[in-house]
Design a protein around this motif. Structure first.
Motif, PDB file in Angstrom:
ATOM      1  N   CYS A  22      13.274   7.454  49.660  1.00 39.91           N
ATOM      2  CA  CYS A  22      11.997   7.718  50.328  1.00 39.91           C
ATOM      3  C   CYS A  22      12.289   8.352  51.673  1.00 39.91           C
ATOM      4  O   CYS A  22      12.981   7.754  52.499  1.00 39.91           O
ATOM      5  CB  CYS A  22      11.201   6.437  50.510  1.00 39.91           C
ATOM      6  SG  CYS A  22       9.655   6.675  51.434  1.00 39.91           S
ATOM      7  N   ALA A  23      11.755   9.544  51.867  1.00 36.75           N
ATOM      8  CA  ALA A  23      11.952  10.269  53.111  1.00 36.75           C
ATOM      9  C   ALA A  23      10.639  10.376  53.866  1.00 36.75           C
ATOM     10  O   ALA A  23       9.612  10.762  53.288  1.00 36.75           O
ATOM     11  CB  ALA A  23      12.501  11.664  52.823  1.00 36.75           C
ATOM     12  N   ALA A  24      10.672  10.039  55.133  1.00 34.00           N
ATOM     13  CA  ALA A  24       9.503  10.169  55.999  1.00 34.00           C
ATOM     14  C   ALA A  24       9.580  11.468  56.768  1.00 34.00           C
ATOM     15  O   ALA A  24      10.638  11.832  57.275  1.00 34.00           O
ATOM     16  CB  ALA A  24       9.432   8.989  56.968  1.00 34.00           C
ATOM     17  N   SER A  25       8.460  12.153  56.849  1.00 32.32           N
ATOM     18  CA  SER A  25       8.402  13.385  57.618  1.00 32.32           C
ATOM     19  C   SER A  25       7.131  13.380  58.454  1.00 32.32           C
ATOM     20  O   SER A  25       6.162  12.693  58.150  1.00 32.32           O
ATOM     21  CB  SER A  25       8.415  14.603  56.695  1.00 32.32           C
ATOM     22  OG  SER A  25       7.265  14.595  55.853  1.00 32.32           O
ATOM     23  N   GLY A  26       7.171  14.189  59.526  1.00 32.17           N
ATOM     24  CA  GLY A  26       6.015  14.259  60.398  1.00 32.17           C
ATOM     25  C   GLY A  26       6.367  13.839  61.805  1.00 32.17           C
ATOM     26  O   GLY A  26       7.457  14.110  62.298  1.00 32.17           O
ATOM     27  N   SER A  27       5.456  13.132  62.429  1.00 34.33           N
ATOM     28  CA  SER A  27       5.629  12.716  63.818  1.00 34.33           C
ATOM     29  C   SER A  27       6.818  11.783  63.974  1.00 34.33           C
ATOM     30  O   SER A  27       6.804  10.654  63.483  1.00 34.33           O
ATOM     31  CB  SER A  27       4.365  12.003  64.299  1.00 34.33           C
ATOM     32  OG  SER A  27       4.592  11.349  65.537  1.00 34.33           O
ATOM     33  N   THR A  28       7.839  12.261  64.673  1.00 33.80           N
ATOM     34  CA  THR A  28       9.024  11.428  64.888  1.00 33.80           C
ATOM     35  C   THR A  28       8.672  10.168  65.665  1.00 33.80           C
ATOM     36  O   THR A  28       9.176   9.082  65.383  1.00 33.80           O
ATOM     37  CB  THR A  28      10.104  12.223  65.632  1.00 33.80           C
ATOM     38  OG1 THR A  28      10.481  13.343  64.841  1.00 33.80           O
ATOM     39  CG2 THR A  28      11.321  11.356  65.895  1.00 33.80           C
ATOM     40  N   PHE A  29       7.775  10.310  66.645  1.00 36.98           N
ATOM     41  CA  PHE A  29       7.392   9.162  67.450  1.00 36.98           C
ATOM     42  C   PHE A  29       6.792   8.070  66.579  1.00 36.98           C
ATOM     43  O   PHE A  29       7.139   6.887  66.705  1.00 36.98           O
ATOM     44  CB  PHE A  29       6.393   9.573  68.527  1.00 36.98           C
ATOM     45  CG  PHE A  29       5.880   8.417  69.345  1.00 36.98           C
ATOM     46  CD1 PHE A  29       4.617   7.872  69.103  1.00 36.98           C
ATOM     47  CD2 PHE A  29       6.649   7.860  70.339  1.00 36.98           C
ATOM     48  CE1 PHE A  29       4.145   6.804  69.831  1.00 36.98           C
ATOM     49  CE2 PHE A  29       6.188   6.789  71.086  1.00 36.98           C
ATOM     50  CZ  PHE A  29       4.931   6.256  70.829  1.00 36.98           C
ATOM     51  N   ILE A  31       7.140   7.697  63.293  1.00 35.60           N
ATOM     52  CA  ILE A  31       8.124   7.178  62.346  1.00 35.60           C
ATOM     53  C   ILE A  31       9.004   6.134  63.009  1.00 35.60           C
ATOM     54  O   ILE A  31       9.285   5.073  62.445  1.00 35.60           O
ATOM     55  CB  ILE A  31       8.988   8.331  61.787  1.00 35.60           C
ATOM     56  CG1 ILE A  31       8.131   9.247  60.899  1.00 35.60           C
ATOM     57  CG2 ILE A  31      10.176   7.794  60.994  1.00 35.60           C
ATOM     58  CD1 ILE A  31       8.825  10.538  60.504  1.00 35.60           C
ATOM     59  N   VAL A  32       9.418   6.433  64.224  1.00 39.33           N
ATOM     60  CA  VAL A  32      10.352   5.536  64.908  1.00 39.33           C
ATOM     61  C   VAL A  32       9.673   4.250  65.376  1.00 39.33           C
ATOM     62  O   VAL A  32      10.293   3.186  65.402  1.00 39.33           O
ATOM     63  CB  VAL A  32      11.003   6.277  66.098  1.00 39.33           C
ATOM     64  CG1 VAL A  32      11.768   5.315  66.970  1.00 39.33           C
ATOM     65  CG2 VAL A  32      11.900   7.395  65.599  1.00 39.33           C
ATOM     66  N   MET A  37      10.590   0.057  57.232  1.00 34.04           N
ATOM     67  CA  MET A  37      10.357   0.981  56.117  1.00 34.04           C
ATOM     68  C   MET A  37      10.918   0.321  54.869  1.00 34.04           C
ATOM     69  O   MET A  37      11.978  -0.330  54.939  1.00 34.04           O
ATOM     70  CB  MET A  37      11.047   2.313  56.393  1.00 34.04           C
ATOM     71  CG  MET A  37      10.657   3.438  55.478  1.00 34.04           C
ATOM     72  SD  MET A  37      11.256   5.010  56.185  1.00 34.04           S
ATOM     73  CE  MET A  37      10.919   6.117  54.840  1.00 34.04           C
ATOM     74  N   GLY A  38      10.228   0.475  53.756  1.00 32.03           N
ATOM     75  CA  GLY A  38      10.730  -0.215  52.587  1.00 32.03           C
ATOM     76  C   GLY A  38       9.953   0.080  51.336  1.00 32.03           C
ATOM     77  O   GLY A  38       9.254   1.094  51.241  1.00 32.03           O
TER      78      GLY A  38
END
Length: 119
Positions: A22-29, A31-32, A37-38
């Motif tokens: 599973c890869a998250a994309s978009g706003s780094t802020f 996401i962090v 994440m799971g």
């Protein structure tokens, strides 16, 4: 905006293995800062349940049913988590959903990937 893209589901025989990504994309802020994440899963007629989650600091939680069969890992640089599933059983058949944010009402969900284990 943050999006989660899942891959790796499919059909496998009982006792076999699968690896979900599973890869998250978009706003780094976002996401962090959104937390763990799971993966969660939902079988027909059942409630959605936690499979495994991991924080960026490496703290891990597993659902009680995992019992050493699955392993979650993460790559912070890629904003990606992986779920290695071994010794799969027919009861593991479900739609597996990636989640960012701990599974609560404000978290983000992927579209889901089907895992089918044939006995």
């Amino acid at each position: 905006q943050v999006q989660l893209v899942e891959s790796g589901g499919g059909l496998v025989q009982a006792g076999g293995s699968l690896r979900l990504s599973c890869a998250a994309s978009g706003s780094t802020f976002r996401i962090v800062t959104m937390g763990a994440m799971g993966w969660y899963r939902q079988a027909p007629g059942k409630q959605r349940e936690l499979v495994a989650s991991i924080t960026r600091g490496g703290s891990i939680n597993y659902g009680e049913f995992v019992k050493g069969r699955f392993a979650i890992s993460g790559d912070n640089a890629k904003n990606t988590v992986y779920l290695q599933m071994n010794s799969l059983r027919s009861e593991d058949t479900a739609v597996y959903y990636c989640n960012l944010g701990g599974g609560g009402g404000r978290s983000i969900w992927g579209q889901g990937t089907q895992v089918t284990v044939s006995s």
